[in-house]
Design an enzyme around this catalytic site. Structure first.
Site, mmCIF file in Angstrom:
data_model
loop_
_atom_site.group_PDB
_atom_site.id
_atom_site.type_symbol
_atom_site.label_atom_id
_atom_site.label_comp_id
_atom_site.label_asym_id
_atom_site.label_seq_id
_atom_site.Cartn_x
_atom_site.Cartn_y
_atom_site.Cartn_z
ATOM 1 N N GLY A 8 1.145 -1.085 -0.203
ATOM 2 C CA GLY A 8 -0.086 0.137 0.206
ATOM 3 C C GLY A 8 1.043 0.996 0.007
ATOM 4 C CG ASP A 95 -6.392 0.621 -3.289
ATOM 5 O OD1 ASP A 95 -6.199 0.781 -4.962
ATOM 6 O OD2 ASP A 95 -5.726 1.434 -2.486
ATOM 7 C CB THR A 119 -3.317 7.715 2.931
ATOM 8 O OG1 THR A 119 -2.441 7.173 2.672
ATOM 9 C CG2 THR A 119 -2.511 8.299 1.841
#
Length: 246
Positions: A8, A95, A119
């Site tokens: 990630g 993702d 995020t």
């Protein structure tokens, strides 16, 4: 045994799945390539999938290819068990694809809205017949707080917290309430709009701040909410399983 490697924006998650579900998960710092490779080499698995939100790590790719019977490097061209209706699939984050597949895996044949609070906060919609129809990207909670501090001369950097007033009584509480209320109203707005069109909508919350949002939203919406920390990992495993079976 299936090995899942999810790289990630801030960390690397590694999970093992057997036929019953996830049996183990570990999280590594983004910079710990050697540690991750050493850990992977010590695992017993047959199939593997690698997904990244940024640049691919060639050392991960080489290690996984060498030690897997079936290896999937997830791209927009990978076979997945849902249809993607998106104008530029090559720019869609893997993702987000994995989360959409995970939503289908968990909820079955019902329409789902995935809210991934990391995020960034992403909103992704999957129809009851298994079509990914797109979604939106907004700044995450910490990003909003940091932006107020960075782009102004006098506003302080405020820590994320579940405790905040409806209206701030000082600068810190005004910032925290403004950011948190803004994110929650944003979530409530998407849920309300989509649930008007889809009577049986389910909402899945995932990402680093998922519980923070879940605890607030469960009191303000009648749409069924599911908090699933490992939604992306479960989606990646479903994609890997789908390719093994093919």
């Amino acid at each position: 045994m299936n090995l899942i490697v999810d790289q990630g924006n801030t960390s690397i998650k590694i999970a093992l799945f057997d036929e019953k579900g996830m049996v183990d998960v570990k999280i590594f710092a983004l910079s710990s390539t050697e540690e991750v490779i050493s850990y992977i080499k010590g695992l017993n698995y047959q199939n593997a999938i690698y997904s990244t939100s940024s640049l691919s790590n060639n050392e991960f790719l080489a290690t996984l290819k060498e030690n897997s019977t079936t290896f999937v490097n997830l791209t927009y061209q990978t076979l997945i068990p849902i249809k993607v209706d998106y104008a530029t699939p090559q720019t869609l984050g893997m993702d987000r694809v994995a989360a959409a597949v995970g939503a289908r895996e968990i909820c079955g044949e019902v329409s789902t809205l995935v809210i991934d609070a990391g995020t960034a906060v992403t909103y992704d919609y999957v129809t009851a017949d298994g079509v990914y129809k797109g979604g939106n990207i907004a700044p995450g909670i910490s990003m909003r707080l940091k932006a107020l501090n960075h782009f102004t001369k006098s506003l302080p950097l405020v820590e994320v917290s579940e405790e905040y007033p409806l209206l701030g009584v000082d600068t810190n509480s005004a910032i925290l309430s403004g950011v948190m209320s803004g994110v929650l109203y944003e979530c409530e707005g998407y849920i309300a709009k989509i649930s008007k069109k889809e009577a049986n909508l389910k909402v899945i919350l995932t990402g680093g701040d998922h519980l923070l949002l879940y605890n607030q939203l469960k009191n303000s919406t009648f749409v069924p909410l599911i908090d699933e920390e490992y939604l992306v990992l479960k989606g990646l495993n479903a994609i890997l399983r789908y390719n093994v079976e093919k």
